[in-house]
Design an enzyme around this catalytic site. Structure first.
Site, PDB file in Angstrom:
ATOM      1  CG  ASP A 281      -2.163   0.721   0.852  1.00 14.76           C
ATOM      2  OD1 ASP A 281      -2.104   1.691   0.051  1.00 14.76           O
ATOM      3  OD2 ASP A 281      -3.238   0.772   1.436  1.00 14.76           O
TER       4      ASP A 281
HETATM    5  C1  BGC Z   1      -4.992   3.386   0.236  1.00 15.03           C
HETATM    6  C2  BGC Z   1      -5.220   2.199  -1.069  1.00 15.03           C
HETATM    7  C3  BGC Z   1      -5.096   2.828  -2.104  1.00 15.03           C
HETATM    8  C4  BGC Z   1      -3.766   3.541  -2.483  1.00 15.03           C
HETATM    9  C5  BGC Z   1      -3.574   4.250  -3.803  1.00 15.03           C
HETATM   10  C6  BGC Z   1      -3.621   4.170  -0.174  1.00 15.03           C
HETATM   11  O1  BGC Z   1      -3.781   5.134   0.773  1.00 15.03           O
HETATM   12  O2  BGC Z   1      -4.950   2.799   1.310  1.00 15.03           O
HETATM   13  O3  BGC Z   1      -6.559   1.570  -0.917  1.00 15.03           O
HETATM   14  O4  BGC Z   1      -5.216   1.723  -3.304  1.00 15.03           O
HETATM   15  O5  BGC Z   1      -3.848   4.471  -1.281  1.00 15.03           O
HETATM   16  O6  BGC Z   1      -4.217   5.243  -3.862  1.00 15.03           O
END
Ligand code: BGC
Length: 736
Positions: A281
């Site tokens: 993530d």
């Molecule tokens: C979130 C994810 C997301 C990623 C990319 C993160 O902050 O937890 O769900 O896919 O950002 O945008």
């Protein structure tokens, strides 16, 4: 039979050969790569971040980095033109011409925004949800994207957690159905078609178990609880062939997911035999430092790659340290090769090596983004996500020829909030507010008086008087209250799950006028509103229903569509009951009203405001008692349960018939009920349909006292009904 066997064999052989080919092709590319290029494939940046200036970004800009083969993927690059520019650099100017893969959070649509995922789960209609994902994929692919960071399948038993809106609620079975449906929808049958995109199941794992419902917080679960309830929807995505997974931010029992060999190596690679690649993530590898398991970014990189987290989103840990770690002998090159192979295989599966520009057609983009067809599908989906919570004295549906209608609430007039959180490229000018939807629905003869009454947030009651006056002068009122779209989603946890501000107080005052008042809720999480629930005659839960929210809601309010949504999550009476979920344990002292020393709250009932699976219709349904094909089976046998559902009302309607079981005595305690199947059927007035469910050994399995996943002999109850509480039951037993 023989024919089918040979057909299946041929399909398997072809699939095997193809898989081999992808692997072989990936290996042939791998053989040409130097260490820096290998590491490059494992690096991902968001547009904006990689252009320099950020403390964690690379020193090169996006194009330079791409030219030297130093990056494998970008996300948040919007539009065919921008994507093409970078892809061209990758496949025409880099040494090995390896295509990039472009991702985005297409959570419930790219530009044409569908209902939020929690709402879609309320449809209890996996094929509709698959259709939604299919259309989202077509639109996103037309905008040049090849990868979505969805489905989000985190089981959530805590409505304080803002990201509950992105998932499918509290139940592993329903959640698994939705998970697989979305993977099928996004990826289609053949990933190489340029209308299909790679799915990414997230957040692996158990991100929804955050303590206190506070986002990013610690998760601590027993392995049994984790495997029985939290893990199944990720597994369902893997079984449906998901191409990638995202490691979650949280720790589980002291180990952050991005460093978890248990999750990545043991479960994903060894138990599930998955070769899907794992992306971290956002900076979750970097966050191994504040988690306190890495002393610096270099150690974080080492932990990440050792756990087989293949791609580093935004942390620059692999960018800065992975090659060095290999050279120093701290990381085995085989780990890097395996990770690169998995990423390359995904690119091969998508057909990007053969045709890197196949997603990049500006004409197609113009034609498909916000096409009339996709907008229509958003409405079709929205209709099935609306949940009728209360309808006393048949206040609903309202008559279209009503003379004077009051519409109250800041949210009623919002074409922005209907979009909900994580709305990608959604624009408010595409959104149809509830007020607009009502105006579209009813004729010129109805006088609509819109009064805001109060804001969603804040204590200002100065608008109450005007709102009360409007309702007093109307034949009926529609009061739209709830949350702003920014109140759920990432980093949007709430300690209170009350209806925000003074909205509930306003609603109660309007109800006191004695006029027919319909409460329309807009929110991304279960809210608790016992007072309103007691006083209101009609309540419709609309979640954030997407760009066509207003039109869909108006169809239901005025009877052109009979609501059939069911709650995928329990609504508490009070935040103090949280976590509250239907598949709880019985405890050693289940509540007995006559006995003080039993499990209950002194100030609140144990029961929820609305149970899991709940939702009304404009018609009524009658269930017959269930009949079992056998009352005793062996551990490896199945049995059938049949019953009928009759439409006993005067309009056509759809019903979700639900099947629950309870294992009465186990080597470990079992929940009081577990959803095991459901069927959505449509019935004309007076019509009766028979439903048959098969209880297979798979539906009876759980992790026993020795953590073996088995069926245990013993007695079971089986329940069928319209929600998790109103059920009819039968019994059977399983013998050795
Ligand atoms: C979130 C994810 C997301 C990623 C990319 C993160 O902050 O937890 O769900 O896919 O950002 O945008």
């Amino acid at each position: 039979m023989k024919k089918i066997f040979f057909l299946l064999l041929t399909v398997t052989i072809i699939q095997f050969a193809q898989k081999k080919t992808f692997e072989q092709r990936a290996d042939s590319v791998l053989a040409l790569m130097n260490l820096e290029e290998k590491v490059g494939q494992l690096i991902q940046y968001s547009d904006g971040y990689a252009t320099g200036g950020s403390t964690v970004g690379p020193k090169e800009n996006m194009e330079e980095l791409t030219r030297k083969g130093g990056v494998g993927s970008f996300f948040n690059v919007i539009g065919v033109k921008a994507i093409k520019k970078l892809q061209k650099v990758a496949v025409e100017e880099s040494r090995l011409k390896i295509p990039l893969i472009f991702g985005l959070d297409v959570i419930h649509g790219y530009r044409a925004i569908f209902p939020v995922p929690l709402a879609e789960a309320s449809s209890w209609n996996p094929s509709l949800v698959e259709k939604s994902a299919r259309w989202q994929a077509i639109e996103a692919a037309s905008a040049g994207l090849q990868w979505t960071f969805n489905p989000m399948v985190d089981i959530a038993r805590d409505p304080r957690w803002g990201r509950i809106m992105e998932g499918s609620g509290e139940d592993p079975y329903l959640g698994s159905q939705m998970s697989a449906a979305r993977v099928r929808g996004y990826q289609g049958k053949d990933l190489s078609a340029n209308t299909n995109i790679l799915a990414c199941v997230k957040h692996y794992a158990a991100y929804g178990g955050a303590e206190g419902g506070r986002d990013y917080n610690t998760v601590d679960l027993s392995e049994r609880n984790f495997r029985d309830y939290y893990l199944p929807p990720y597994k369902a995505a893997v079984d449906a062939g998901v191409g990638s997974l995202m490691a979650s931010f949280n720790e589980i029992g002291g180990v952050p997911s991005s460093a978890s060999k248990f999750l990545m190596t043991q479960i994903l690679r060894n138990e599930w035999k998955s070769d899907a690649f794992v992306v971290s993530d956002w900076n979750s590898i970097g966050e191994l430092i504040p988690h306190g398991v890495a002393k610096n970014l270099k150690q974080a990189a080492e932990l990440g790659i050792n756990a087989t987290v293949d791609m580093d989103m935004q942390a620059s840990a692999y960018y800065m340290h992975l090659a060095e770690l290999v050279k120093e002998g701290k990381v085995n090159i085989k780990l890097v090769d395996d990770a690169v192979r998995r990423v390359l295989i995904a690119k091969f599966k998508l057909g990007l090596f053969d045709s890197p520009y196949k997603y990049l057609d500006e004409e197609r983009e113009k034609k498909n983004v916000m096409s009339k067809d996709i907008v229509n599908v958003t409405k079709e989906v929205a209709l099935e996500t609306l949940v009728l919570l209360k309808n006393e004295k048949n206040v609903l549906p309202l008559k279209k020829d009503i003379k004077k209608l009051a519409v109250i609430g800041e949210l009623a007039n919002s074409n922005d909030d209907v979009l909900g959180g994580w709305a990608a490229q959604g624009r408010k000018e595409d959104g149809v507010s509830i007020l607009e939807g009502i105006k579209n629905k009813i004729g010129m003869n109805t006088k609509i008086n819109f009064v805001e009454g109060c804001k969603v947030l804040g204590e200002d009651k100065s608008g109450f008087e005007k709102a009360v006056e409007a309702v007093e002068n109307a034949d009926a009122a529609i009061v739209v209250i709830g949350e702003n779209r920014s109140m759920t989603g990432e980093a949007s946890s709430r300690a209170s799950i009350d209806i925000p501000g003074v909205q509930e107080e306003l609603a109660i005052q309007l109800i006191k006028t004695g006029k027919p008042v319909v409460i329309v809720l807009m929110n991304g999480r279960p809210l608790s509103f016992p007072n309103l629930q007691k006083n209101a005659s009609a309540i419709l839960e609309t979640w954030f229903a997407g760009i066509q929210a207003g039109n869909a809601v108006a169809d239901v309010l005025f009877g052109d569509f009979n609501p059939n949504g069911k709650l995928p999550v329990t609504f508490p009476r009070s935040v103090g009951q949280v976590p509250i979920y239907y598949n709880h344990k019985n405890t050693g002292r289940p509540h007995n009203p006559g006995d003080h020393y039993t499990s209950y709250y002194m100030d609140f009932d144990n029961t929820p405001l609305y149970p899991f699976g709940y939702g009304l219709s404009y018609t009524t349904f009658e269930y017959s008692a269930p009949v079992l094909s056998k009352t005793q089976i062996k551990k490896d046998e199945s049995l059938k349960i049949s019953f009928s559902v009759k439409n006993t009302g005067s309009v056509e309607g759809s019903e979700v018939a639900q099947l629950y079981i309870r294992d009465l005595v186990g080597s470990v305690t079992r929940p009081v009920k577990e959803l095991k199947d459901f069927a959505k059927i449509s019935l004309k007035p007076g019509e009766l349909k028979n439903i048959e469910f098969t209880i297979t050994p798979e539906k009876l399995k759980f992790y026993d006292i020795n953590m073996n996943y088995i069926v245990e002999p013993g007695d079971f109850k089986v329940f069928v009904g319209t929600n998790s509480v109103d059920v009819k039951e039968a019994r059977f037993s399983v013998v050795e």
